[in-house]
Design an enzyme around this catalytic site. Structure first.
Site, PDB file in Angstrom:
ATOM      1  N   LYS A 134     -20.270   6.910 -30.761  1.00 26.17           N
ATOM      2  CA  LYS A 134     -18.806   6.824 -30.837  1.00 26.17           C
ATOM      3  C   LYS A 134     -18.372   7.962 -31.764  1.00 26.17           C
ATOM      4  O   LYS A 134     -18.593   7.901 -32.978  1.00 26.17           O
ATOM      5  CB  LYS A 134     -18.386   5.458 -31.399  1.00 26.17           C
ATOM      6  CG  LYS A 134     -16.886   5.284 -31.492  1.00 26.17           C
ATOM      7  CD  LYS A 134     -16.429   4.076 -30.689  1.00 26.17           C
ATOM      8  CE  LYS A 134     -14.931   3.873 -30.829  1.00 26.17           C
ATOM      9  NZ  LYS A 134     -14.396   2.895 -29.926  1.00 26.17           N
ATOM     10  N   HIS A 189     -13.252  -6.737 -27.007  1.00 28.83           N
ATOM     11  CA  HIS A 189     -13.130  -5.283 -27.105  1.00 28.83           C
ATOM     12  C   HIS A 189     -12.923  -4.837 -28.551  1.00 28.83           C
ATOM     13  O   HIS A 189     -13.631  -3.973 -29.056  1.00 28.83           O
ATOM     14  CB  HIS A 189     -11.966  -4.801 -26.239  1.00 28.83           C
ATOM     15  CG  HIS A 189     -11.860  -3.313 -26.204  1.00 28.83           C
ATOM     16  ND1 HIS A 189     -12.432  -2.561 -25.210  1.00 28.83           N
ATOM     17  CD2 HIS A 189     -11.292  -2.424 -27.061  1.00 28.83           C
ATOM     18  CE1 HIS A 189     -12.210  -1.271 -25.455  1.00 28.83           C
ATOM     19  NE2 HIS A 189     -11.510  -1.174 -26.569  1.00 28.83           N
ATOM     20  N   HIS A 212     -14.138  -2.313 -33.602  1.00 28.00           N
ATOM     21  CA  HIS A 212     -13.335  -1.836 -34.723  1.00 28.00           C
ATOM     22  C   HIS A 212     -13.378  -2.828 -35.882  1.00 28.00           C
ATOM     23  O   HIS A 212     -12.422  -2.899 -36.657  1.00 28.00           O
ATOM     24  CB  HIS A 212     -11.874  -1.645 -34.284  1.00 28.00           C
ATOM     25  CG  HIS A 212     -11.696  -0.612 -33.232  1.00 28.00           C
ATOM     26  ND1 HIS A 212     -11.796   0.738 -33.493  1.00 28.00           N
ATOM     27  CD2 HIS A 212     -11.429  -0.715 -31.907  1.00 28.00           C
ATOM     28  CE1 HIS A 212     -11.599   1.416 -32.373  1.00 28.00           C
ATOM     29  NE2 HIS A 212     -11.378   0.558 -31.390  1.00 28.00           N
TER      30      HIS A 212
END
Length: 290
Positions: free
Chosen positions: A223, A161, A177
């Site tokens: 995003k 993730h 990220h």
């Protein structure tokens, strides 16, 4: 400095120690170059159309040879292709992938950054002092598979993730990220950088900033706001997010810290005994705000 109220000083001190020890952090302008271009516009949650304020990629140069010559990056890069993109699709971990997980953890545990994080967590009574037991704690936090989508099998883990990124049933980007993964996806034309995010002109980022709020699309999904460290080593991110994970049993932990010149909010979501997501949010940077 009103915004700085509530800075966690003890945690800031530890993270600054890690920052100083992060010899594998890449140097802006030398090991990589970013091209910030325009400020990204507002995108409503759930919308997949975004004005492109950046015609060129975010990364104009990355010294790949240097990346691959550093053990922790080399093992990290090996992990990036080990996951199914969509939640709801069960992950099948091969023996080779299992081995890659262990090689990555072994590589980061040899670094001064992780040794320092480990010493701190042991001092706080939060981690096992035996390195092999600490490694299995790290394994559970980052690599233990869990079910994010109620309808399928075990389809996610903290590492996937946060560092790789995934989509919610192919409709929404979650995670992603990490700057190395962002660069790889951009190079393969899967990611399209749309511009940086800033609340005001004085928050406009610099090309040598090591933390960035940005907007992008990934395989056509947008995003609206993402945030990531730029140029820092994988061991620095794992150490930082692991420490914050251990400091609280809350489902969501948000702490404000001052690391180097950056005032950041570090956000960590738990998923049982594993990381659900974790990321930094830039509040302000010393060279502009104070």
């Amino acid at each position: 400095m009103a915004r700085g109220q509530g800075i966690n000083q003890e945690l800031s001190d530890v993270l600054n120690e890690l920052w100083k020890l992060d010899v594998n952090r890449m140097k802006a302008g030398k090991d990589y170059k970013i091209n910030l271009q325009g400020k990204a516009g507002f995108v409503a949650e759930g919308s997949n159309s975004a004005r492109d304020s950046a015609r060129a990629p975010l990364f104009s140069y990355v010294d790949e040879k240097k990346l691959k010559s550093v053990d922790t990056y080399a093992h990290f890069i090996d992990l990036l292709d080990n996951y199914e993109m969509s939640t709801g699709v069960t992950e099948h971990v091969t023996k080779e992938e299992l081995q890659e997980n262990h090689l990555f953890l072994d590589a980061i545990l040899k670094t001064e950054v992780m040794k320092c994080a480990h010493r701190y967590l042991v001092r706080k009574g939060l981690a096992q002092s035996d390195p092999s037991k600490f490694k299995s704690q790290l394994y559970d936090i980052w690599f233990k598979l869990y079910r994010r989508d109620k309808n399928g099998g075990e389809d996610s883990c903290g590492f996937e993730h946060v560092f790789v990124g995934e989509t919610k049933q192919g409709k929404e980007i979650m995670g992603l990220h990490n700057w190395v993964q962002f660069y790889h996806q951009e190079k393969n034309n899967h990611v399209d950088y749309k511009g940086y995010k800033a609340r005001s002109n004085k928050d406009t980022p610099d090309e040598d900033d090591h933390v960035l709020n940005l907007q992008f699309s990934w395989n056509g999904l947008v995003k609206p706001v993402a945030s990531c460290f730029i140029g820092v080593s994988p061991e620095f991110e794992v150490a930082l997010f692991t420490i914050v994970f251990f400091l609280s049993n809350e489902r969501v932990t948000k702490v404000t810290v001052k690391v180097d010149e950056y005032l950041l909010e570090i956000v960590v979501y738990r998923f049982g005994r594993s990381i659900g997501t974790s990321y930094p949010k830039m509040i302000s940077s010393n060279n502009r705000d104070f």
